[in-house]
Each structure stands twice: as structure tokens, then as C-alpha cells.
Design a protein around this motif. Structure first.
Motif, PDB file in Angstrom:
ATOM      1  N   TRP A 133      47.609  51.308  55.544  1.00 44.37           N
ATOM      2  CA  TRP A 133      47.302  52.338  54.549  1.00 44.37           C
ATOM      3  C   TRP A 133      47.734  53.732  55.006  1.00 44.37           C
TER       4      TRP A 133
ATOM      5  N   SER B  72      51.080  38.930  48.218  1.00 40.86           N
ATOM      6  CA  SER B  72      49.942  38.420  48.990  1.00 40.86           C
ATOM      7  C   SER B  72      50.247  37.143  49.761  1.00 40.86           C
TER       8      SER B  72
ATOM      9  N   GLU C 292      47.337  50.870  39.297  1.00 35.55           N
ATOM     10  CA  GLU C 292      46.631  50.042  40.272  1.00 35.55           C
ATOM     11  C   GLU C 292      46.518  48.619  39.755  1.00 35.55           C
ATOM     12  N   SER C 293      46.766  47.665  40.638  1.00 34.07           N
ATOM     13  CA  SER C 293      46.716  46.263  40.266  1.00 34.07           C
ATOM     14  C   SER C 293      45.324  45.885  39.761  1.00 34.07           C
ATOM     15  N   LYS C 294      45.295  45.109  38.679  1.00 28.30           N
ATOM     16  CA  LYS C 294      44.018  44.630  38.150  1.00 28.30           C
ATOM     17  C   LYS C 294      43.400  43.586  39.069  1.00 28.30           C
ATOM     18  N   ASP C 295      44.232  42.888  39.822  1.00 28.86           N
ATOM     19  CA  ASP C 295      43.777  41.888  40.781  1.00 28.86           C
ATOM     20  C   ASP C 295      43.712  42.536  42.157  1.00 28.86           C
ATOM     21  N   GLU C 296      42.526  42.716  42.688  1.00 34.70           N
ATOM     22  CA  GLU C 296      42.368  43.412  43.962  1.00 34.70           C
ATOM     23  C   GLU C 296      42.906  42.617  45.144  1.00 34.70           C
ATOM     24  N   GLN C 297      43.201  41.338  44.930  1.00 37.06           N
ATOM     25  CA  GLN C 297      43.750  40.502  45.992  1.00 37.06           C
ATOM     26  C   GLN C 297      45.269  40.378  45.912  1.00 37.06           C
ATOM     27  N   GLU C 298      45.890  41.098  44.982  1.00 31.25           N
ATOM     28  CA  GLU C 298      47.335  41.003  44.821  1.00 31.25           C
ATOM     29  C   GLU C 298      47.954  42.394  44.699  1.00 31.25           C
ATOM     30  N   TRP C 299      49.106  42.542  45.286  1.00 29.35           N
ATOM     31  CA  TRP C 299      49.881  43.770  45.163  1.00 29.35           C
ATOM     32  C   TRP C 299      51.344  43.367  45.016  1.00 29.35           C
TER      33      TRP C 299
ATOM     34  N   HIS D  65      35.606  48.839  41.447  1.00 32.71           N
ATOM     35  CA  HIS D  65      36.107  47.773  42.298  1.00 32.71           C
ATOM     36  C   HIS D  65      34.987  46.767  42.526  1.00 32.71           C
ATOM     37  N   ASP D  66      35.333  45.664  43.197  1.00 30.89           N
ATOM     38  CA  ASP D  66      34.318  44.629  43.450  1.00 30.89           C
ATOM     39  C   ASP D  66      33.136  45.181  44.229  1.00 30.89           C
TER      40      ASP D  66
END
Length: 300
Positions: free
Chosen positions: A88, A177, A256-263, A244-245
Motif C-alpha cells: 500500500w 487475486s 473502488e472494487s465492489k468485491d473487497e477480495q478482488e482487485w 466495508h466488511d
């Protein structure tokens, strides 16, 4: 435009790894015969590259530039290394210290895309992953010969337009991912950027390229779009908060990706909008022939 020259023939094709981190992507491309110029600003990550890639550095197949890409060459700027996840880290404090995480500040030297081209020539592939700074690379490529393949993080819709202005007309949105870097020891898991260009799988799981319009539709389906601006301008605005979760946190990027586990990364190439047997076909040779005939006609 400065065209540069294609270098790296002794070791194969030339690649710029802008934001090399600890070399997890460089390792893949070195293994595929590329000469790699790794650009990394994090001093600790650079130390790991020097320790892990001694043979490649000694042979000249790998070159390490311990610098941050910036607007000007040869300056000293602050670089923010995130304590929780060093991937990051960024030249932007709001990105390097995102989500209220701790970061350390290092003074680092800067380079530009022009200085890299001037030193090493024009690469066949440029991979950019510098946490919001990708925009500077795209801006600076306007005065240079763009590489055959360009990839960068999907953090702003405006970057797609910038890529098209450089001459790119075929794109892929590539999920990241699954590219876990196996066998790499670091304080946390790290991912490489995936295979180059034609071999990369898009969001539909195949190798086909798409138009800018199709790419933007794919992005809007998978991302929350806060703004159509670039990252630098977005960071200077009143940024929204997003659920976020684990917490409600201030947005870092314009999308920002809607899926927090994917970029995702965006891959770009120049295919001249023509397909053959379902795949895009380059027409650079035919264009060169047409230009040659036109020059001969004008001489007459």
C-alpha cells in the motif's frame, strides 16, 4: 515525440517494472527471458531485491532503480511506507496511510519515465503499480513512444481515456487475486501482476481484448464509481466514506472494487481494431508500407 530504441536484446525483450516491491513480478518476467528494469522507492523492499536477485543483478538482466516516479527527475520527496501492508506504500500520504493505518516516511530520490527511456531505451512492456502514482506515468508517456503492452492498476476511469490518447485501442480488465507469489518470504503475502498481454485472462476467463467502451462497462459493473477524476485530484477533494466488511472508511481512489477480495489491472495494447479468426491482428507493417508509398508519391 522521443522514440527511444528497443534495448535489452542480449537478454531478450525489455520490461519496466514500475513499483517492483520485492521483485515478485520481476521474478516472473526474468524467468521468461525479459531484461527487467525494476523501479522501487521502498528502501526495505529494495534491500530484499538486492538479496534475492544477486545473480540477475550481476548479469545485467535485472537493473534496480531505487527511486520513485515523480513529476521531476532528481528531486527528494517523502515516500510513505505502510506498516500493515507494504504494497500500500505510496508517494501520497492519504494512500500510504489509508484506512487510518500507520506508515513510516522515507526521503527518496525521484525519476521520470523520460529519464528511464533515456537510460534504457523503449521497452516492449511497462507494468505500473505505484498506488495512485500510475497517472504520472501515463502523463509522461505522451512525450515518449508507448510500449507494445502497458498495464496499470484499475484505480481511475480517467486513466482509460489517457491510455486511449496514447494510441491504445484494445484492453483487458484482469483480476489479480489469483496471482499469489508462491515461495516468497515477506512480512505478509504478496501477489505478482500476472502474465504479459496476450496471455492474461480477462474477467470472462479468456484471452480476448475489448474496446474502451466494453472495458468501461466492465469496470462500472464491478466498481463503485465515486468520481471520474484522477487520483491526485480526488485526494484533494472531499472524499466520501464507504461501508466495508469491517468498518466505514474514507475512500482512497475515485473507483473502488465492489468485491473487497478482488482487485484488477488494466492491460492495453495497439491492435488497430481488426480481428482475424476471433483475435485482434496487428497492422503496423501494413501501415508502414502505406506510409512508405505515400512518401514516395509526395517525392514525385
Amino acid at each position: 515525440k522521443s522514440t527511444g530504441s528497443a534495448e535489452g536484446s542480449r537478454h531478450g525483450r525489455l520490461m519496466f517494472d514500475i513499483g517492483a516491491h520485492i521483485g515478485q513480478s520481476a521474478s516472473y518476467f526474468l524467468g521468461h527471458g525479459f531484461k527487467v528494469v525494476a523501479v522501487e522507492a521502498n528502501p526495505e523492499a529494495c534491500k530484499r531485491i538486492r538479496e534475492s536477485f544477486c545473480a540477475f543483478l550481476d548479469s545485467g538482466q535485472l537493473v534496480l532503480e531505487e527511486k520513485a516516479v515523480w513529476r521531476e527527475h532528481g528531486r527528494k520527496i517523502d515516500f510513505y511506507v505502510n506498516e500493515e501492508d507494504s504494497e500500500w506504500s505510496s508517494v501520497f500520504q492519504a494512500v500510504g496511510g489509508r484506512f487510518d493505518t500507520e506508515c513510516r516516511v522515507f526521503s527518496v530520490e525521484t525519476c521520470t519515465m523520460f529519464s528511464l527511456y533515456e537510460t534504457y531505451g523503449c521497452p516492449q512492456y511497462i507494468k505500473v503499480d505505484i498506488e495512485g502514482g500510475d497517472e504520472m506515468c501515463l502523463q509522461q508517456l505522451k512525450d515518449l513512444r508507448p510500449p507494445e503492452i502497458l498495464s496499470f492498476e484499475c484505480n481511475s476511469l480517467s486513466w482509460v481515456g489517457m491510455a486511449q490518447e496514447l494510441g491504445y485501442d484494445a484492453f483487458k480488465l484482469v483480476p489479480q487475486s489469483s496471482f499469489l507469489a508462491e515461495g516468497v518470504e515477506w512480512s505478509h503475502r504478496v501477489w505478482h501482476s500476472g502474465p504479459e498481454g496476450d496471455e492474461a485472462l480477462n474477467v470472462d476467463g479468456d484471452k480476448s481484448w475489448c474496446s474502451r467502451e466494453e472495458l468501461e462497462e466492465q469496470i462500472r459493473d464491478r466498481f463503485v464509481v465515486h468520481s471520474s477524476t484522477g487520483v491526485d485530484e480526488f485526494l484533494r477533494s472531499a472524499r466520501p466514506f464507504m461501508q466495508h466488511d469491517f468498518a466505514v472508511l474514507q475512500a482512497v481512489f475515485p473507483i473502488e472494487s465492489k468485491d473487497e477480495q478482488e482487485w484488477y489491472d488494466i492491460y492495453c495494447t495497439m491492435k488497430r481494431n481488426r480481428r482475424k479468426e476471433g483475435r485482434w491482428e496487428r497492422e503496423s507493417e501494413k501501415e508502414g508500407e502505406r506510409e512508405g508509398r505515400e512518401r514516395q508519391r509526395q517525392r514525385r
